[in-house]
Design a protein around this motif. Structure first.
Motif, PDB file in Angstrom:
ATOM      1  N   UNK A 198       0.828  -1.191   0.000  1.00  0.00           N
ATOM      2  CA  UNK A 198       0.000   0.000   0.000  1.00  0.00           C
ATOM      3  C   UNK A 198       0.865   1.244   0.000  1.00  0.00           C
ATOM      4  N   UNK A 199       0.219   2.376   0.092  1.00  0.00           N
ATOM      5  CA  UNK A 199       0.923   3.648   0.216  1.00  0.00           C
ATOM      6  C   UNK A 199       0.026   4.590   1.011  1.00  0.00           C
ATOM      7  N   UNK A 200       0.624   5.401   1.843  1.00  0.00           N
ATOM      8  CA  UNK A 200      -0.113   6.386   2.619  1.00  0.00           C
ATOM      9  C   UNK A 200      -0.367   7.593   1.720  1.00  0.00           C
ATOM     10  N   UNK A 201      -1.559   7.661   1.163  1.00  0.00           N
ATOM     11  CA  UNK A 201      -1.887   8.711   0.217  1.00  0.00           C
ATOM     12  C   UNK A 201      -2.094  10.073   0.842  1.00  0.00           C
ATOM     13  N   UNK A 202      -2.141  10.126   2.180  1.00  0.00           N
ATOM     14  CA  UNK A 202      -2.211  11.417   2.864  1.00  0.00           C
ATOM     15  C   UNK A 202      -0.818  11.994   3.052  1.00  0.00           C
ATOM     16  N   UNK A 203       0.117  11.135   3.449  1.00  0.00           N
ATOM     17  CA  UNK A 203       1.507  11.574   3.612  1.00  0.00           C
ATOM     18  C   UNK A 203       2.151  11.838   2.258  1.00  0.00           C
ATOM     19  N   UNK A 204       2.021  10.873   1.344  1.00  0.00           N
ATOM     20  CA  UNK A 204       2.573  11.025  -0.003  1.00  0.00           C
ATOM     21  C   UNK A 204       1.471  11.592  -0.895  1.00  0.00           C
ATOM     22  N   UNK A 205       1.527  12.887  -1.110  1.00  0.00           N
ATOM     23  CA  UNK A 205       0.480  13.597  -1.838  1.00  0.00           C
ATOM     24  C   UNK A 205       1.116  14.587  -2.810  1.00  0.00           C
ATOM     25  N   UNK A 206       0.392  14.962  -3.839  1.00  0.00           N
ATOM     26  CA  UNK A 206       0.944  15.911  -4.807  1.00  0.00           C
ATOM     27  C   UNK A 206       1.168  17.293  -4.203  1.00  0.00           C
ATOM     28  N   UNK A 207       2.099  18.028  -4.766  1.00  0.00           N
ATOM     29  CA  UNK A 207       2.326  19.416  -4.373  1.00  0.00           C
ATOM     30  C   UNK A 207       1.147  20.275  -4.814  1.00  0.00           C
ATOM     31  N   UNK A 208       0.913  21.351  -4.108  1.00  0.00           N
ATOM     32  CA  UNK A 208      -0.173  22.269  -4.471  1.00  0.00           C
ATOM     33  C   UNK A 208       0.123  22.900  -5.831  1.00  0.00           C
ATOM     34  N   UNK A 209       1.380  23.260  -6.039  1.00  0.00           N
ATOM     35  CA  UNK A 209       1.800  23.834  -7.308  1.00  0.00           C
ATOM     36  C   UNK A 209       2.898  22.962  -7.906  1.00  0.00           C
ATOM     37  N   UNK A 210       2.852  22.644  -9.202  1.00  0.00           N
ATOM     38  CA  UNK A 210       3.900  21.816  -9.815  1.00  0.00           C
ATOM     39  C   UNK A 210       5.236  22.548  -9.819  1.00  0.00           C
ATOM     40  N   UNK A 211       6.319  21.771  -9.817  1.00  0.00           N
ATOM     41  CA  UNK A 211       7.660  22.345  -9.843  1.00  0.00           C
ATOM     42  C   UNK A 211       7.931  23.002 -11.183  1.00  0.00           C
ATOM     43  N   UNK A 212       8.710  24.072 -11.154  1.00  0.00           N
ATOM     44  CA  UNK A 212       9.073  24.780 -12.376  1.00  0.00           C
ATOM     45  C   UNK A 212      10.593  24.862 -12.468  1.00  0.00           C
ATOM     46  N   UNK A 213      11.064  25.299 -13.628  1.00  0.00           N
ATOM     47  CA  UNK A 213      12.500  25.418 -13.827  1.00  0.00           C
ATOM     48  C   UNK A 213      13.156  24.053 -13.935  1.00  0.00           C
ATOM     49  N   UNK A 214      14.446  24.036 -13.785  1.00  0.00           N
ATOM     50  CA  UNK A 214      15.157  22.750 -13.890  1.00  0.00           C
ATOM     51  C   UNK A 214      14.765  21.811 -12.757  1.00  0.00           C
ATOM     52  N   UNK A 215      14.658  22.344 -11.547  1.00  0.00           N
ATOM     53  CA  UNK A 215      14.273  21.519 -10.415  1.00  0.00           C
ATOM     54  C   UNK A 215      15.257  20.397 -10.143  1.00  0.00           C
ATOM     55  N   UNK A 216      14.725  19.302  -9.629  1.00  0.00           N
ATOM     56  CA  UNK A 216      15.599  18.172  -9.294  1.00  0.00           C
ATOM     57  C   UNK A 216      14.897  16.851  -9.579  1.00  0.00           C
TER      58      UNK A 216
END
Length: 409
Positions: A198-216
């Protein structure tokens, strides 16, 4: 699912590594996460679970309650200090003696072959079922997984084959692992059940805003050759410079891979990206979740994975995953839908896949949404219910097929 008629007393055996250890440190990895979360989920359903592990520190208590209904018990077997993973074979008999003083249990479920070798003879003596999970399976020179793997102890291949044949049931984490148990170890298909994690979908959740630029980009794993960290470095180095993200490597080398981090640093420097590779060590779960959801892409270049829990955690975080076409990763990542699966280990092929995602925000967004949607179908309560279905089948009188029982649940 098929519920047992009464709460069960369950022993989960994890001889060589404590499920309370931070994943990515020492020999702690996905297995630790699976054992702990399944135990806690089973306890939430009313069962009592003891997790049995070897004492590797004088500071470790005798017992530690992890959550109501789940007790971690440290058993004295070998020195109370960390030792190389492959050396644990020497502690099997002593660990079994310590186990015999505990209980009573309705069933013993062993994780990894060291645990099974200790627990199966005891289960036979006590007249209770024994369930085996491998999490990794030894490869000989004739198998495609042997490159990047190493022999961990002299008796492993014989021991794993014995456990596959003699345990009352084998629980695999993926169809790929189940097939390996049959083809490599001679296990019987009717006694093998596939119970996804399984996966904890509350802990592992998408960011409110997607990453921009080169990022990592992120790789999260124990730092050892089997995990393919060298390929991740080579791939990032081959991404066109205007798009090239920083590579963040989360995890630590175990005691039997001293010097490996220095080898990786030297490789990065030799490829001209020494300043663009950051080693952050093993991460607490909350920090790992934050690291994943901030990434542009998650890389899983392992030579073999029975499933690839980080792929599921990355998916739940709404981040595209680029994974090797090995073992259960083909099931964890749906190629072209939730991420990209790369058939080749050529760094140029990996760089191309990474570049596709970085250069096409529309593709990245489609993969992210589909990944999160699929991850929501995996949760620890459902995983625990799968285990309990297997246990209930074994505890019923008469012959049974755990695979058919699980399919009907």
């Amino acid at each position: 699912m098929l519920h047992s008629p009464a709460p069960l007393r369950i022993a989960l055996v994890s001889l060589h590594t404590s499920p309370a250890a931070e994943p990515g440190s020492g020999d702690a990895g996905g297995m630790n996460v699976v054992v702990r979360h399944q135990a806690e989920a089973m306890a939430s359903l009313g069962h009592t679970v003891d997790i049995l592990t070897r004492r590797s520190s004088f500071e470790a208590p005798g017992d530690q309650q992890l959550t109501p209904g789940v007790t971690l018990r440290f058993l004295d077997a070998g020195p109370a200090e960390p030792v190389a993973k492959g050396d644990h074979e020497a502690f099997i008999d002593e660990f079994r003696i310590r186990m015999a003083a505990l209980g009573p249990y309705d069933l013993i479920h062993s994780h990894h072959w060291f645990s099974g070798m200790a627990a199966l003879p005891l289960a036979r003596q006590l007249g209770i079922p024994h369930v085996q999970s491998f999490h990794s399976i030894a490869a000989d020179e004739s198998t495609p997984l042997s490159w990047g793997e190493r022999a961990e102890s002299a008796g492993r291949m014989m021991g794993e084959a014995w456990l596959a044949r003699e345990s009352d049931a084998v629980v695999a984490i993926s169809d790929a692992e189940a097939a390996t148990v049959v083809e490599r170890l001679g296990g019987e298909a009717d006694r093998i059940a596939v119970v996804p994690p399984g996966v904890d979908g509350t802990l592992f959740r998408p960011a409110v805003e997607p990453s921009h630029g080169r990022g990592y980009a992120v790789v999260a794993a124990r730092l050892q050759p089997l995990k393919g960290l060298d390929l991740a470095i080579e791939a990032i180095a081959a991404v066109p410079e205007p798009l090239r993200p920083e590579l963040v490597i989360a995890g630590d080398a175990s005691s039997d891979f001293d010097g490996y981090v220095e080898e990786l640093r030297a490789l990065a420097a030799g490829r001209g990206i020494g300043a663009g590779v950051r080693f952050v060590g093993p991460q607490p779960r909350t920090d790992l979740a934050a690291l994943l959801r901030g990434a542009r892409v998650v890389l899983i270049p392992s030579h073999s994975e029975t499933f690839g829990l980080v792929a599921l955690e990355g998916a739940a975080s709404g981040v595209p995953v680029v994974a090797a076409a090995s073992g259960g990763l083909r099931e964890a990542v749906v190629n072209g839908e939730t991420g990209l699966v790369v058939e080749s280990r050529d760094p140029a092929a990996w760089a191309e896949a990474i570049t596709r995602i970085l250069a096409d925000p529309g593709l990245a967004r489609r993969l992210s949404l589909a990944a999160r949607d699929r991850a929501e179908h995996f949760d620890w309560l459902r995983s625990a219910e799968g285990l309990l279905t297997v246990y209930a089948a074994l505890l019923r009188p008469g012959p049974t097929s755990v695979r058919h029982t699980l399919a009907r649940a």
